[in-house]
Design an enzyme around this catalytic site. Structure first.
Site, PDB file in Angstrom:
ATOM      1  CG  MET A 298      28.969  50.946  76.697  1.00 25.87           C
ATOM      2  SD  MET A 298      27.944  50.897  78.155  1.00 25.87           S
ATOM      3  CE  MET A 298      28.144  52.555  78.756  1.00 25.87           C
TER       4      MET A 298
ATOM      5  CG  HIS B 180      33.528  60.726  72.719  1.00 22.55           C
ATOM      6  ND1 HIS B 180      34.791  60.369  73.134  1.00 22.55           N
ATOM      7  CD2 HIS B 180      32.682  60.255  73.669  1.00 22.55           C
ATOM      8  CE1 HIS B 180      34.717  59.747  74.288  1.00 22.55           C
ATOM      9  NE2 HIS B 180      33.438  59.644  74.637  1.00 22.55           N
TER      10      HIS B 180
ATOM     11  N   GLY C 242      37.515  60.587  72.074  1.00 20.26           N
ATOM     12  CA  GLY C 242      38.156  59.734  73.086  1.00 20.26           C
ATOM     13  C   GLY C 242      38.189  58.289  72.625  1.00 20.26           C
ATOM     14  CG  HIS C 243      34.508  56.134  72.174  1.00 16.33           C
ATOM     15  ND1 HIS C 243      33.500  57.055  72.174  1.00 16.33           N
ATOM     16  CD2 HIS C 243      34.288  55.338  73.259  1.00 16.33           C
ATOM     17  CE1 HIS C 243      32.687  56.830  73.205  1.00 16.33           C
ATOM     18  NE2 HIS C 243      33.144  55.798  73.874  1.00 16.33           N
TER      19      HIS C 243
ATOM     20  CD  GLN D  59      35.260  50.515  82.032  1.00 17.57           C
ATOM     21  OE1 GLN D  59      34.075  50.419  82.255  1.00 17.57           O
ATOM     22  NE2 GLN D  59      35.730  51.089  80.939  1.00 17.57           N
TER      23      GLN D  59
ATOM     24  CB  SER E 167      28.608  58.705  75.176  1.00 18.05           C
ATOM     25  OG  SER E 167      29.681  57.981  74.630  1.00 18.05           O
ATOM     26  NE  ARG E 168      25.959  58.406  81.915  1.00 14.42           N
ATOM     27  CZ  ARG E 168      26.564  57.234  82.025  1.00 14.42           C
ATOM     28  NH1 ARG E 168      27.864  57.147  81.842  1.00 14.42           N
ATOM     29  NH2 ARG E 168      25.874  56.144  82.323  1.00 14.42           N
TER      30      ARG E 168
HETATM   31  P1  AMP Z   1      32.262  53.878  76.826  1.00 14.45           P
HETATM   32  O1  AMP Z   1      31.693  53.863  75.442  1.00 14.45           O
HETATM   33  O2  AMP Z   1      31.916  55.095  77.603  1.00 14.45           O
HETATM   34  O3  AMP Z   1      32.029  52.595  77.564  1.00 14.45           O
HETATM   35  O4  AMP Z   1      33.827  53.969  76.630  1.00 14.45           O
HETATM   36  C1  AMP Z   1      34.538  53.033  75.873  1.00 14.45           C
HETATM   37  C2  AMP Z   1      36.007  53.218  76.120  1.00 14.45           C
HETATM   38  O5  AMP Z   1      36.391  54.545  75.743  1.00 14.45           O
HETATM   39  C3  AMP Z   1      36.361  53.057  77.601  1.00 14.45           C
HETATM   40  O6  AMP Z   1      37.593  52.359  77.708  1.00 14.45           O
HETATM   41  C4  AMP Z   1      36.495  54.470  78.058  1.00 14.45           C
HETATM   42  O7  AMP Z   1      37.363  54.629  79.154  1.00 14.45           O
HETATM   43  C5  AMP Z   1      37.074  55.134  76.824  1.00 14.45           C
HETATM   44  N1  AMP Z   1      36.843  56.583  76.871  1.00 14.45           N
HETATM   45  C6  AMP Z   1      35.672  57.209  77.121  1.00 14.45           C
HETATM   46  N2  AMP Z   1      35.855  58.544  77.150  1.00 14.45           N
HETATM   47  C7  AMP Z   1      37.169  58.770  76.919  1.00 14.45           C
HETATM   48  C8  AMP Z   1      37.981  59.941  76.830  1.00 14.45           C
HETATM   49  N3  AMP Z   1      37.485  61.158  76.988  1.00 14.45           N
HETATM   50  N4  AMP Z   1      39.305  59.781  76.593  1.00 14.45           N
HETATM   51  C9  AMP Z   1      39.835  58.548  76.425  1.00 14.45           C
HETATM   52  N5  AMP Z   1      39.112  57.404  76.498  1.00 14.45           N
HETATM   53  C10 AMP Z   1      37.800  57.507  76.738  1.00 14.45           C
END
Ligand code: AMP
Length: 293
Positions: free
Chosen positions: A31, A35, A37-38, A161, A193-194
């Site tokens: 979304m 960061h 993580g992504h 999820q 992101s939050r």
């Molecule tokens: P989002 O943009 O929050 O929907 O996340 C997109 C993908 O990145 C999802 O599969 C999340 O689980 C993953 N994600 C978000 N935060 C992290 C994190 N800190 N470490 C690893 N993956 C993450």
């Protein structure tokens, strides 16, 4: 050069031509407000596929709170620059209308068009965010139709999820779901992101969530198997910080249940959702989890 497409249709055409040329595609749905993580997901996808596709779409179907959807951070230019630097092949965005052409009624997707997210959507996130997982399953299914990837990458941070998406992929007959470890700040806070929306007090309180999960793991490693006592242990740590706890729970990952299981033996995961103080008087909802065994 990272290609950028605004429409899923253009993205679909490009993916098809790559597949026709025999190149494997790894897919990372996001979304945005990217960061590390992504980027870790993209990194893993780059290592395992010839082409990597990232989608950036703040999916209105999965937001049960309109304020949360409105506040959700967005920065496409910064995201595109990061993906370019990483060597991602293609990034695409889209609109709800673009993903469901001719299917919306007054801007909304009709009830019967939602997918059933399956049993892993019961309890915890499913209970606290009604409709969230059907929104996730419905859009992820559509994204998979666009990209038709060989592998799709998801973060363990969104544990439930991952279970929902694994079930969806099983039903569809693919893609292969690769779950990647949670990337954290140095103080333990899971990247999200939050986190950008936290104020000073919320940011200071947020790492307590991971400390509570670690306390459950320490108890587990010390032989504790009683679900109630593991949850109490987390609750005591969480109570030390200004957090509004929604749940601090344990589940058996092999047999997902809406309610806390009566006992645990070999497999357990601890999961927490809590609200922390955000900018301009808002409340930022954070989630995290830790596999105990
Ligand atoms: P989002 O943009 O929050 O929907 O996340 C997109 C993908 O990145 C999802 O599969 C999340 O689980 C993953 N994600 C978000 N935060 C992290 C994190 N800190 N470490 C690893 N993956 C993450």
């Amino acid at each position: 050069m990272t290609l950028c497409f605004e429409s899923p249709e253009e993205a679909r055409r490009w993916c098809r031509s790559e597949r026709d040329a025999g190149r494997s595609i790894g897919f990372v749905p996001t979304m945005g407000a990217l960061h590390a993580g992504h980027l870790a997901l993209a990194h893993r996808a780059l290592a395992e596929n010839e082409r990597v596709v990232v989608s950036i779409f703040v999916n209105p179907l999965q937001f049960n709170d309109p304020g949360d959807l409105e506040r959700y951070p967005r920065d496409f230019a910064a995201d595109a620059a990061l993906l370019e630097e990483k060597g991602v092949s293609m990034v695409f965005t889209g609109t709800l209308e673009g993903f469901f052409p001719g299917e919306l009624i007054e801007g909304a997707l009709p009830e019967e068009r939602y997918l059933d997210p399956g049993p892993a959507a019961e309890g915890l996130e499913g209970a606290f965010r009604p409709g969230h997982f059907r929104g996730v399953a419905t859009i992820v299914d559509r994204l998979f139709d666009v990209v038709e990837p060989e592998r799709a990458y998801f973060g363990q941070k969104d544990y439930q999820q991952c279970l929902v998406v694994e079930e969806l992929a099983r039903r569809r007959g693919g893609p292969r779901i690769v779950v990647c470890p949670t990337v954290r700040e140095e103080d333990g806070l899971a990247l999200s992101s939050r986190n950008l929306l936290l104020d000073e007090e919320g940011r200071a309180a947020a790492p307590t969530i991971q400390r509570a999960l670690e306390a459950a793991r320490a108890a587990w490693n010390g032989g504790e198997r009683d679900p109630d006592r593991l949850c109490e242990r987390m609750g005591r740590v969480l109570a030390t910080a200004p957090l509004e706890v929604e749940y601090a729970e344990v589940r058996d990952p092999r047999a997902w249940s809406a309610e806390r299981p009566a006992r645990l033996d070999q497999h357990a995961v601890a999961l927490i959702a809590a609200g922390a103080s955000g900018r301009a008087g808002s409340r930022v909802r954070l989630i995290d989890n830790l596999i105990l065994a």
